[in-house]
Design an enzyme around this catalytic site. Structure first.
Site, PDB file in Angstrom:
ATOM      1  N   GLN A   1      -0.483  -4.813  -0.991  1.00  0.00           N
ATOM      2  CA  GLN A   1      -1.858  -5.205  -1.335  1.00  0.00           C
ATOM      3  C   GLN A   1      -2.889  -4.733  -0.313  1.00  0.00           C
ATOM      4  O   GLN A   1      -4.097  -4.812  -0.576  1.00  0.00           O
ATOM      5  CB  GLN A   1      -1.962  -6.729  -1.468  1.00  0.00           C
TER       6      GLN A   1
ATOM      7  N   HIS B   1       6.199 -15.085  -5.805  1.00  0.00           N
ATOM      8  CA  HIS B   1       5.063 -14.231  -6.198  1.00  0.00           C
ATOM      9  C   HIS B   1       4.921 -13.064  -5.206  1.00  0.00           C
ATOM     10  O   HIS B   1       4.792 -11.905  -5.613  1.00  0.00           O
ATOM     11  CB  HIS B   1       3.777 -15.068  -6.249  1.00  0.00           C
ATOM     12  N   GLU B   2       4.973 -13.374  -3.907  1.00  0.00           N
ATOM     13  CA  GLU B   2       4.820 -12.318  -2.889  1.00  0.00           C
ATOM     14  C   GLU B   2       6.020 -11.370  -2.902  1.00  0.00           C
ATOM     15  O   GLU B   2       5.869 -10.170  -2.729  1.00  0.00           O
ATOM     16  CB  GLU B   2       4.636 -12.928  -1.495  1.00  0.00           C
TER      17      GLU B   2
ATOM     18  N   HIS C   1       5.700  -8.692  -5.311  1.00  0.00           N
ATOM     19  CA  HIS C   1       4.827  -7.597  -4.874  1.00  0.00           C
ATOM     20  C   HIS C   1       5.617  -6.482  -4.194  1.00  0.00           C
ATOM     21  O   HIS C   1       5.341  -5.306  -4.420  1.00  0.00           O
ATOM     22  CB  HIS C   1       3.757  -8.100  -3.899  1.00  0.00           C
TER      23      HIS C   1
ATOM     24  N   CYS D   1      -3.934 -13.899  -8.220  1.00  0.00           N
ATOM     25  CA  CYS D   1      -3.519 -12.870  -7.278  1.00  0.00           C
ATOM     26  C   CYS D   1      -4.765 -12.223  -6.678  1.00  0.00           C
ATOM     27  O   CYS D   1      -5.702 -11.925  -7.406  1.00  0.00           O
ATOM     28  CB  CYS D   1      -2.671 -11.828  -8.012  1.00  0.00           C
ATOM     29  N   LEU D   2      -4.761 -12.027  -5.367  1.00  0.00           N
ATOM     30  CA  LEU D   2      -5.947 -11.437  -4.717  1.00  0.00           C
ATOM     31  C   LEU D   2      -6.231 -10.030  -5.227  1.00  0.00           C
ATOM     32  O   LEU D   2      -7.376  -9.579  -5.178  1.00  0.00           O
ATOM     33  CB  LEU D   2      -5.764 -11.418  -3.195  1.00  0.00           C
TER      34      LEU D   2
ATOM     35  N   GLY E   1      -1.086 -16.213   0.067  1.00  0.00           N
ATOM     36  CA  GLY E   1      -0.059 -15.209   0.345  1.00  0.00           C
ATOM     37  C   GLY E   1      -0.651 -13.819   0.210  1.00  0.00           C
ATOM     38  O   GLY E   1      -1.645 -13.624  -0.496  1.00  0.00           O
TER      39      GLY E   1
HETATM   40 ZN   LIG Z   1      -0.415 -11.377  -5.741  1.00  0.00          ZN
END
Ligand SMILES: [Zn+2]
Length: 196
Positions: free
Chosen positions: A50, A147-148, A151, A105-106, A45
């Site tokens: 991000q 999770h997304e 963000h 998380c990226l 995701g």
């Molecule tokens: Zn994340």
């Protein structure tokens, strides 16, 4: 085009993102770049903040989880169905027992922590043609979407950790802010100035 991923410490990750309208400039190209960026980083995701845009948009592809043998057919179907771009989404309902899963998380490479989230969600979102859809997800698909969604609300999974856990990873987080991290994809760190 693969875009650099904004690292932990950048204020954009803490900001509540704004809705977008149909005339948002080059939305199709942006979504394409987000898919490419997510895949390049082996993520499931990626949310627009991000990649440095504070807008209510994320892409999700939790289908790699479907390759796990322990996953039942019903959950596999959901993991595949969840793959799409979510524009201006709103989680209408969260139900079921909270369960823990080690999330990553990226934007926060190298850190994985158990996070509790409700089992099931109902989400309304717009697709690329700005048509509205309402869908239900549970299990891992619901987890990735939540999770997304966090963000675009300016919430990171590390915000959900207890004080003790936060103290334990404090130095790791500081290193990410400084760019002292071993990562295989391009990142944009808050404290590193662009070379002239
Ligand atoms: Zn994340």
């Amino acid at each position: 085009m693969v875009l650099p991923i904004v690292a932990y410490g950048d204020p954009i990750l803490k900001k509540k993102a704004a809705p977008i309208s149909e005339d948002y400039e080059n939305l199709e190209g942006l979504i394409e770049d987000m898919w490419e960026t997510m895949k390049n980083a082996s993520g499931v995701g990626l949310a627009a903040p991000q990649i440095g845009r504070s807008i209510r948009l994320f892409v999700v592809d939790p289908s790699p989880f479907a390759e796990n043998e322990d996953i039942c057919e019903e959950e596999k179907e959901q993991l595949i169905r969840a793959k799409k771009a979510y524009i201006n989404p709103v989680i209408l309902e969260r139900e079921g027992e909270e369960w823990a899963f080690a999330e990553g998380c990226l934007s926060i490479p190298g850190i994985h922590e158990d996070i509790f989230r409700p089992e099931k969600i109902t989400i309304v979102y717009q697709d690329e043609n700005f048509e509205e859809h309402t869908e239900e997800f549970d299990g891992l698909a619901a987890r990735v979407i939540q999770h997304e969604y966090d963000h675009i609300e300016g919430i990171l999974f590390t915000d959900k950790l207890s004080g003790l856990k936060k103290r334990l990873i404090k130095n790791k987080l500081k290193n990410i802010v400084k760019g002292k991290v071993d990562v295989e994809y391009r990142m944009r760190y808050p404290k590193i100035k662009k070379p002239i």
